[in-house]
Scaffold this motif. Structure first.
Motif, PDB file in Angstrom:
ATOM      1  N   ASP A 453       0.838  -1.197   0.000  1.00 51.26           N
ATOM      2  CA  ASP A 453       0.000   0.000   0.000  1.00 51.26           C
ATOM      3  C   ASP A 453       0.870   1.243   0.000  1.00 51.26           C
ATOM      4  O   ASP A 453       2.011   1.234   0.492  1.00 51.26           O
ATOM      5  CB  ASP A 453      -0.897   0.020   1.243  1.00 51.26           C
ATOM      6  N   VAL A 454       0.325   2.319  -0.550  1.00 47.33           N
ATOM      7  CA  VAL A 454       0.990   3.617  -0.533  1.00 47.33           C
ATOM      8  C   VAL A 454       0.156   4.576   0.301  1.00 47.33           C
ATOM      9  O   VAL A 454      -1.085   4.528   0.291  1.00 47.33           O
ATOM     10  CB  VAL A 454       1.169   4.164  -1.972  1.00 47.33           C
ATOM     11  N   LYS A 455       0.848   5.446   1.044  1.00 43.53           N
ATOM     12  CA  LYS A 455       0.155   6.355   1.941  1.00 43.53           C
ATOM     13  C   LYS A 455      -0.214   7.641   1.221  1.00 43.53           C
ATOM     14  O   LYS A 455       0.646   8.304   0.638  1.00 43.53           O
ATOM     15  CB  LYS A 455       1.031   6.669   3.155  1.00 43.53           C
ATOM     16  N   ARG A 456      -1.481   7.972   1.249  1.00 44.57           N
ATOM     17  CA  ARG A 456      -1.978   9.228   0.690  1.00 44.57           C
ATOM     18  C   ARG A 456      -2.634  10.004   1.828  1.00 44.57           C
ATOM     19  O   ARG A 456      -3.703   9.610   2.315  1.00 44.57           O
ATOM     20  CB  ARG A 456      -2.990   8.963  -0.428  1.00 44.57           C
ATOM     21  N   ASP A 457      -1.966  11.101   2.242  1.00 44.50           N
ATOM     22  CA  ASP A 457      -2.389  11.837   3.428  1.00 44.50           C
ATOM     23  C   ASP A 457      -2.361  10.874   4.619  1.00 44.50           C
ATOM     24  O   ASP A 457      -1.311  10.431   5.018  1.00 44.50           O
ATOM     25  CB  ASP A 457      -3.764  12.466   3.213  1.00 44.50           C
ATOM     26  N   THR A 458      -3.522  10.527   5.152  1.00 42.87           N
ATOM     27  CA  THR A 458      -3.551   9.609   6.300  1.00 42.87           C
ATOM     28  C   THR A 458      -4.092   8.236   5.915  1.00 42.87           C
ATOM     29  O   THR A 458      -4.229   7.364   6.773  1.00 42.87           O
ATOM     30  CB  THR A 458      -4.429  10.201   7.414  1.00 42.87           C
ATOM     31  N   LEU A 459      -4.387   8.049   4.619  1.00 38.61           N
ATOM     32  CA  LEU A 459      -4.999   6.798   4.175  1.00 38.61           C
ATOM     33  C   LEU A 459      -3.981   5.906   3.478  1.00 38.61           C
ATOM     34  O   LEU A 459      -3.052   6.388   2.818  1.00 38.61           O
ATOM     35  CB  LEU A 459      -6.159   7.093   3.213  1.00 38.61           C
ATOM     36  N   TRP A 460      -4.162   4.591   3.603  1.00 44.19           N
ATOM     37  CA  TRP A 460      -3.341   3.617   2.887  1.00 44.19           C
ATOM     38  C   TRP A 460      -4.112   3.116   1.679  1.00 44.19           C
ATOM     39  O   TRP A 460      -5.206   2.559   1.809  1.00 44.19           O
ATOM     40  CB  TRP A 460      -2.973   2.431   3.787  1.00 44.19           C
ATOM     41  N   ILE A 461      -3.533   3.336   0.478  1.00 45.35           N
ATOM     42  CA  ILE A 461      -4.183   2.969  -0.778  1.00 45.35           C
ATOM     43  C   ILE A 461      -3.434   1.785  -1.386  1.00 45.35           C
ATOM     44  O   ILE A 461      -2.199   1.822  -1.495  1.00 45.35           O
ATOM     45  CB  ILE A 461      -4.173   4.150  -1.778  1.00 45.35           C
ATOM     46  N   PRO A 462      -4.146   0.717  -1.812  1.00 46.92           N
ATOM     47  CA  PRO A 462      -3.460  -0.421  -2.438  1.00 46.92           C
ATOM     48  C   PRO A 462      -2.677  -0.005  -3.680  1.00 46.92           C
ATOM     49  O   PRO A 462      -3.052   0.943  -4.383  1.00 46.92           O
ATOM     50  CB  PRO A 462      -4.608  -1.380  -2.793  1.00 46.92           C
ATOM     51  N   TYR A 463      -1.587  -0.707  -3.927  1.00 50.56           N
ATOM     52  CA  TYR A 463      -0.724  -0.437  -5.086  1.00 50.56           C
ATOM     53  C   TYR A 463      -1.545  -0.526  -6.367  1.00 50.56           C
ATOM     54  O   TYR A 463      -2.278  -1.502  -6.591  1.00 50.56           O
ATOM     55  CB  TYR A 463       0.418  -1.449  -5.114  1.00 50.56           C
ATOM     56  N   SER A 464      -1.444   0.496  -7.206  1.00 52.52           N
ATOM     57  CA  SER A 464      -2.280   0.567  -8.406  1.00 52.52           C
ATOM     58  C   SER A 464      -1.806  -0.417  -9.464  1.00 52.52           C
ATOM     59  O   SER A 464      -0.620  -0.718  -9.584  1.00 52.52           O
ATOM     60  CB  SER A 464      -2.250   1.990  -8.978  1.00 52.52           C
ATOM     61  N   GLY A 465      -2.763  -0.915 -10.240  1.00 49.63           N
ATOM     62  CA  GLY A 465      -2.431  -1.785 -11.365  1.00 49.63           C
ATOM     63  C   GLY A 465      -2.261  -3.240 -10.996  1.00 49.63           C
ATOM     64  O   GLY A 465      -1.864  -4.058 -11.823  1.00 49.63           O
ATOM     65  N   THR A 486       7.301  -0.371  -8.738  1.00 49.25           N
ATOM     66  CA  THR A 486       7.971   0.915  -8.942  1.00 49.25           C
ATOM     67  C   THR A 486       7.597   1.854  -7.808  1.00 49.25           C
ATOM     68  O   THR A 486       6.419   2.156  -7.599  1.00 49.25           O
ATOM     69  CB  THR A 486       7.561   1.537 -10.290  1.00 49.25           C
ATOM     70  N   THR A 487       8.607   2.273  -7.063  1.00 51.97           N
ATOM     71  CA  THR A 487       8.362   3.211  -5.969  1.00 51.97           C
ATOM     72  C   THR A 487       8.705   4.624  -6.426  1.00 51.97           C
ATOM     73  O   THR A 487       9.622   4.825  -7.225  1.00 51.97           O
ATOM     74  CB  THR A 487       9.203   2.853  -4.737  1.00 51.97           C
ATOM     75  N   LEU A 488       7.974   5.603  -5.913  1.00 52.27           N
ATOM     76  CA  LEU A 488       8.155   7.000  -6.308  1.00 52.27           C
ATOM     77  C   LEU A 488       8.894   7.763  -5.211  1.00 52.27           C
ATOM     78  O   LEU A 488       8.750   7.454  -4.023  1.00 52.27           O
ATOM     79  CB  LEU A 488       6.800   7.655  -6.569  1.00 52.27           C
ATOM     80  N   PRO A 489       9.681   8.758  -5.607  1.00 53.54           N
ATOM     81  CA  PRO A 489      10.396   9.559  -4.606  1.00 53.54           C
ATOM     82  C   PRO A 489       9.433  10.245  -3.645  1.00 53.54           C
ATOM     83  O   PRO A 489       8.291  10.564  -4.001  1.00 53.54           O
ATOM     84  CB  PRO A 489      11.164  10.584  -5.456  1.00 53.54           C
ATOM     85  N   ASP A 490       9.922  10.468  -2.437  1.00 49.56           N
ATOM     86  CA  ASP A 490       9.180  11.196  -1.406  1.00 49.56           C
ATOM     87  C   ASP A 490       7.803  10.563  -1.156  1.00 49.56           C
ATOM     88  O   ASP A 490       6.796  11.259  -1.028  1.00 49.56           O
ATOM     89  CB  ASP A 490       9.019  12.667  -1.809  1.00 49.56           C
ATOM     90  N   SER A 491       7.791   9.237  -1.069  1.00 50.21           N
ATOM     91  CA  SER A 491       6.543   8.503  -0.827  1.00 50.21           C
ATOM     92  C   SER A 491       6.757   7.516   0.316  1.00 50.21           C
ATOM     93  O   SER A 491       7.881   7.133   0.631  1.00 50.21           O
ATOM     94  CB  SER A 491       6.096   7.749  -2.086  1.00 50.21           C
TER      95      SER A 491
END
Length: 689
Positions: A453-465, A486-491
């Motif tokens: 999962d990736v963190k968006r604000d305070t929520l955990w969102i499953p990896y897209s695709g 693929t991981t993105l910078p500052d994430s």
């Protein structure tokens, strides 16, 4: 009178040791030799050299060399001010002998070295006078090769280096430099060898170097002018002098090891009940063929192999429980072995793998069994006590109730768990792979038990695709798997693996694991761009201290890009990749193949965060022996004590330390035809005789 006498005694008692005068920085000087230097028709068996002070010989086995080499090592010793060389074999007729002391001679008191001292004489009517010089560098990292043998062959047959001792030899100094003196006119092949067996000829396991071309020693005259000034700095006199230059004086020998290793079985053992180990003497193109003779009853797929890239070190993890329980396993192993003619032949050996638990292992198992037994007894006692207390309307103490819970939580027959962890966790760099490592080979990773999962604000969102499945890092290691995402910078990401999602070949399962991974932002990195004057295939390595390779990049159309490099101090190394395989390759004397060329960027790279470095790199601008930065050079010159003390005495409180005479790029440095570097930009080295 008594008072005067006491005063005189007191004065006498206060007298200190007299000062010894100024410090001696002068090396020992030769005052007499027997025979005289350059003597002809010498018929004796002993050479004596007398100095102006008491001397010592330091590291004479490593530094002193006699050419041509006698069959028996002469006796070299010092007594007071005298150095004596006694020959044990008759000297060859009509031959020029050279005794090269390098910097082995030093005075007894201060350790001042007499650098580069040689003594020559002839047993015939003529003494040879020509000389050649150069430098020996290790080919793969440009380290100066210290105290190795450099020699010549007038026999120009290729087999001379392997079959005949070198005819005329010298030894490199602590900067890798050499001079071979007192040569006859003629044509020669030039070689260098780290002569481990002392026979002055090549062995395939030794470090060697060879020059591709034939050399012919010669001389050249040149004129120099020195100006003498008056006390008030006006020109008084211009003195012109004629000098002799001994050529060639820029020979570059790149030393390498062919990497020859004989094929044989070095070691076999069974380090654990479930593992067989095999170590071979050389890399193998394929794995050995193993047929189990005993026990005859076993599974066809009885192992998982863990191996090195070269297949020279192998672990066979046994997956058949019957084999694991067997004390002795007998295997027919078919593999390649080097025969007496240095050819590979296929052989089959019978290998016995026995395993017995060590005393420590047995004690540990007995200890754990006793602990399980004690826990069971204690739990039974507490439950019985609790039951009696209940019939009396009483309760156990809080401590006893807590102990019952702990003992009930521990399952005495609990199955061991699979150990796993991430190779990197917490904060990771851009481009880092997410790799899981295990302590035993893996049979299966259930993708439904893996969540990313990736963190968006305070929520955990499953990896897209959709989340791809874990894959083996390579086919050599059955215990390392990577997640191709693929991981993105500052994430910020979270990897969760449910319990029992991973199963080992032994049926063990993992416990639940959840790890957060924070990827650094791009503003924490530097980018490196270089324009290099290279048209051939090449690659660049970014090095940290200790020459640890941090990043590798291919040179494309003369351009090098190294992106997202963490801030720090680095160095740059370039390899001409002749065969395009992406790694440095050694040479081969029999095939007349030189090792691949290596260059260093002569400056350190100080990279700052959120910063780009854009440079041009002319790999020929700096002489090859001066390219490697001093900070990462390991074979550094020996600091002569008298030079070191002189520097300290001259250095003022606010003065910069003066440069060593060999770091100026002018004196005693070399270039080579092969590299065609700064050859025309500095004076030739002059051999003063």
């Amino acid at each position: 009178m008594a008072v005067v006498a006491c005063a005189m005694l007191a004065a006498c008692a206060s007298i200190g040791s007299p000062e010894g005068g100024p410090r001696d920085y002068t090396p020992p000087q030769v005052v007499k030799t027997t025979p005289e230097p350059g003597s002809l028709n010498f018929k004796g068996d002993k050479v004596e050299i007398i100095f102006d002070e008491i001397v010592n010989l330091k590291d004479q086995q490593k530094k002193v060399i006699i050419s041509p080499a006698p069959k028996s090592q002469p006796m070299i010793r010092t007594v007071g001010k005298k150095v004596t060389i006694e020959f044990r074999d008759p000297l060859e007729e009509n031959t020029t002998y050279v005794i090269d002391f390098s910097n082995a001679i030093e005075d007894n008191n201060e350790g001042n070295q007499l650098d580069g001292y040689t003594f020559a004489f002839s047993t015939g009517d003529v003494i040879d006078t020509l000389a050649v010089s150069g430098i020996v560098l290790r080919a793969n990292d440009l380290e100066p090769m210290q105290h190795v043998i450099v020699g010549l062959h007038s026999n120009l047959d290729d087999t001379a280096f392997t079959n005949i001792p070198l005819a005329r030899v010298s030894r490199t100094n602590d900067r890798g430099q050499f001079t071979i003196r007192n040569l006859k006119p003629g044509s020669y092949h030039v070689f260098a060898i780290n002569d481990m067996d002392g026979d002055y000829r090549m062995a395939r396991t030794e470090d060697i170097a060879f020059l591709d071309k034939v050399i012919e020693p010669s001389t050249s005259q040149y004129t120099s002018q020195d100006t003498i000034f008056t006390y008030d700095k006006r020109v008084d006199t211009v003195v012109t002098a004629e000098h002799t230059l001994y050529l060639p004086n820029d020979l570059l020998l790149c030393m390498f090891n062919e990497g020859y290793r004989s094929h044989y079985v070095r070691q076999t053992n069974r380090p654990a009940a479930n593992k067989l180990y095999m170590l071979f003497g050389a890399p193998n193109d394929s794995l050995p063929k193993l047929d189990i003779i005993k026990p005859a009853d076993h599974a066809a797929d009885w192992f998982r192999v863990e191996r090195t890239q070269d297949n020279d070190s192998l672990f066979y993890w046994l997956t058949d429980s019957a084999l694991i329980k067997t004390d002795t396993i007998i295997v027919a192993m078919t593999y390649l072995r080097t025969d007496t003619a240095d050819r590979l032949e296929q052989v089959t050996d019978t290998v016995r793998f026995g395993f017995r638990k060590s005393g420590a292992q047995i004690k540990e198992e007995e200890k754990k069994a006793k602990e399980r037994e004690d826990r069971a007894k204690r739990l039974a006692q507490l439950l019985e006590k609790q039951e009696k207390a209940a019939t009396q309307g009483k309760e156990l103490s809080e401590g006893e109730l807590e102990e019952i819970k702990e003992l009930q939580h521990v399952d005495p027959n609990e199955t061991p768990k699979l150990s796993m962890d991430l190779t990197k966790s917490g904060t990771i760099d851009v481009g880092d792979s997410i790799i899981l490592k295990f302590d035993t080979p893996i049979a299966d990773i259930n993708p439904r038990g893996v969540h990313f999962d990736v963190k968006r604000d305070t929520l955990w969102i499953p990896y897209s695709g959709g989340l791809p499945a874990f894959k083996p890092v390579n086919d050599c290691d059955p215990m390392r798997y990577w997640l191709p995402v693929t991981t993105l910078p500052d994430s910020i990401y979270r990897l969760t693996i449910d319990s029992a999602a991973v199963t080992s070949v032994y049926g063990l399962h993992n416990v639940e694991m959840s790890k957060e991974l924070k990827v650094r932002g791009l503003d924490q990195y530097a980018n490196v761009y270089f324009k290099v004057n290279v048209t051939r295939d090449a690659f660049v390595e970014l090095l940290a201290s200790g020459e640890k390779v941090v990043r590798t990049a291919t040179v494309k159309n003369g351009n090098v890009e190294l992106l997202n490099v963490p801030a720090g101090t680095y160095y740059l190394k370039l390899t001409i990749d002749n065969n395009g395989n992406g790694k440095w390759d050694t040479g081969n004397y029999k095939e007349h193949l030189q090792p691949e060329e290596v260059y260093y960027y002569p400056k350190k790279l100080r990279l700052r965060a959120n910063w780009d470095l854009d440079e041009n790199w002319d790999i020929y601008q700096t002489a090859i022996d001066m390219q490697k930065p001093e900070d990462i050079k390991r074979n550094k010159p020996e600091q002569s004590k008298n030079k070191l003390d002189k520097k300290q005495d001259k250095k003022g409180d606010n003065e910069e330390e003066e440069e060593d005479e060999f770091s100026t790029g002018i004196t005693n440095t070399y270039t080579g035809d092969k590299y065609n570097d700064a050859k025309n930009n500095r004076p030739n080295r002059r051999l003063n005789r």
